[in-house]
Design a protein around this motif. Sequence first.
Motif, short mmCIF file in Angstrom:
data_model
loop_
_atom_site.label_atom_id
_atom_site.label_comp_id
_atom_site.label_asym_id
_atom_site.label_seq_id
_atom_site.Cartn_x
_atom_site.Cartn_y
_atom_site.Cartn_z
N LEU B 118 14.38 -8.47 -15.94
CA LEU B 118 14.09 -8.23 -14.52
C LEU B 118 12.60 -7.96 -14.33
O LEU B 118 11.95 -8.56 -13.46
N GLN B 119 12.08 -7.09 -15.18
CA GLN B 119 10.66 -6.76 -15.04
C GLN B 119 9.78 -7.97 -15.32
O GLN B 119 8.76 -8.18 -14.66
N LYS B 149 13.90 -13.00 2.37
CA LYS B 149 13.53 -11.65 1.95
C LYS B 149 12.09 -11.59 1.47
O LYS B 149 11.39 -10.60 1.67
N ASP B 248 17.89 -8.63 -3.81
CA ASP B 248 17.44 -7.37 -3.20
C ASP B 248 16.59 -6.58 -4.18
O ASP B 248 15.54 -6.04 -3.83
N ILE B 249 17.07 -6.51 -5.39
CA ILE B 249 16.37 -5.72 -6.40
C ILE B 249 15.00 -6.32 -6.70
O ILE B 249 13.99 -5.62 -6.75
N THR B 252 12.69 -5.56 -3.88
CA THR B 252 12.27 -4.17 -3.85
C THR B 252 11.26 -3.88 -4.95
O THR B 252 10.25 -3.20 -4.71
N ALA B 255 8.02 -5.17 -3.91
CA ALA B 255 7.41 -4.30 -2.89
C ALA B 255 6.72 -3.12 -3.55
O ALA B 255 5.62 -2.73 -3.17
N LEU B 256 7.39 -2.57 -4.57
CA LEU B 256 6.83 -1.40 -5.23
C LEU B 256 5.57 -1.75 -6.02
O LEU B 256 4.73 -0.90 -6.26
N SER B 263 1.98 -1.64 2.49
CA SER B 263 2.92 -0.93 3.35
C SER B 263 2.54 -1.17 4.81
O SER B 263 3.40 -1.37 5.67
N LEU B 266 3.79 -4.50 5.91
CA LEU B 266 5.22 -4.49 6.23
C LEU B 266 5.46 -3.87 7.60
O LEU B 266 6.26 -4.36 8.39
#
Lengths: 278, 278
Positions: B118-119, B149, B248-249, B252, B255-256, B263, B266
Amino acid sequence: MTILSDLADPRSKRSKSAQKIAACVVADPEAILSTTTASLAAKTGVSEPTVNRFCTGLGYKGFPDFKLALAAELARKQPRITHNIDPDDSAGKVVAKIFESTHASLCNTQDHLDLGALQDVVEAMGNARSVTFCGLGASASVALDAQHKLLRFPIPVMAHTDIINQRMLAVGLSPDDLLICISYTGRTKDIIELAELARERHCPVVGITSPDSPLARSCSLVLGVETGEDTDLYTPMTSRIAQLVIVDIIATCLALRQPEEFSEHLREIKRNLGKTRR
Amino acid sequence: MTILSDLADPRSKRSKSAQKIAACVVADPEAILSTTTASLAAKTGVSEPTVNRFCTGLGYKGFPDFKLALAAELARKQPRITHNIDPDDSAGKVVAKIFESTHASLCNTQDHLDLGALQDVVEAMGNARSVTFCGLGASASVALDAQHKLLRFPIPVMAHTDIINQRMLAVGLSPDDLLICISYTGRTKDIIELAELARERHCPVVGITSPDSPLARSCSLVLGVETGEDTDLYTPMTSRIAQLVIVDIIATCLALRQPEEFSEHLREIKRNLGKTRR
DNA sequence: TTGCAAAATGTAATAAAATTTCATTAAGGC
DNA sequence: GCCTTAATGAAATTTTATTACATTTTGCAA
């Protein structure tokens, strides 16, 4: 849900003291978790061994074991409130939080789902001359997904994700058709106008959207999906997933409504798809 | 999943004994439920008060309280095994079963999700010149959803749901691009060929698909989604929902990863969308 | 390194909680 | 009404958890 519904069941025969204890547990299960045999005995006016016997009688090793089972049951029933995601959460934590909030959203949707409305929607879809799903933005993919799921049924199903096409379609709708509007917030102007347009032509309109929203008020049938807080920039769009599950449910109910021979039809589709596989 | 992921988190600083206890809890959480301070102390080679301090240190009243919390968490994690849907189930039962099997599918996906992969995927997306999602059939809507998304990020993200367009795109890919292939089964010929086409051009390919499938083998990175049984005609497509949660993950995590100023970006999108609302 | 302070851990005592034993009482059958 | 059986409670016991205090370890500055 076995323990509590068992205890609440009036048919099961129990001794007088056991009834008192059961009533106390059902009345406030959470409270039991921070209780000892002694205090529960005092609260219900029985002796400590009776409390213990009550637990062993239910098949648990003792009072602490009963408490563990109760805690587990309550946890299943009431998923944890979702925490917002912090910028310095580890990857694992982010993953856990997103899964958790998705689960919470699904539970919430399940709890609030109107079974009557669901059955009405399935009924309406089964009888409609045509069914059209409309959504914009994130809801567009839900509409397309719904179309794909329903393609396997002998129902003319369409999806429109473009506001121009949607409006063109709406003006041609008749009372025999069915329009299904999908919207996360239920506050998207274009979709609300679309629903109104269809209603003016006496076409039934189903909303898969936030209850009590402007869109919901313009629909003849509503399948509610709570919007959730969405206060945080990092909040995943869990309600979109709830909408998809609702689509799954609709499709499954439709499948169950089909006559026996339809199973054969489904199997044939599967066989055909096999040719595109390795 | 706060307790276990907390305990498994290597970043949190803990004393030597606390680490031992945490490791023991993580190794077999179920076993803890039928354990006493004494036996856990013996098992981990620490003293009883240390076990107690471990619990109070985590914010619980003591060891029994910790056990209750653990029981609750395990209950949330381990949903009941899903039953197939019978043609004569009531509407309520059908709804319950679908929610349950969706939840089970999510739990399964979470358990098997490769955090490292994932990373890597997030990293690759952050650095890619362009990101393209491809899917056919049901996976097409997942691809579109992913695109939607990620539109809010300053990354050129596309989605193609048409095999002709997909192939046209693939032949033009370079090692700086990123292709993300979505497939329920991982056995759709067209998508596998697409991945191979991209790999021939040394373009990294991510698969959101069934692990150990032909497609998975053709990808440079795989985010696994178990296919599930699918023995029943009425089985809902729960793994599609798992794929969406993975999207979704990813979003997210991306985004992080963004710098602080993002921010603001967004928030601006949100303000702008407000104009389309009632 | 040495010496000191603070944190961590363990031993043993204590307190709390749960369970067992056994005597008593209430309920049901004849 | 009397007997048998099940249910209950008081008290003792055992198990379990917690506290108090002593000891060890660890980190850090001189």
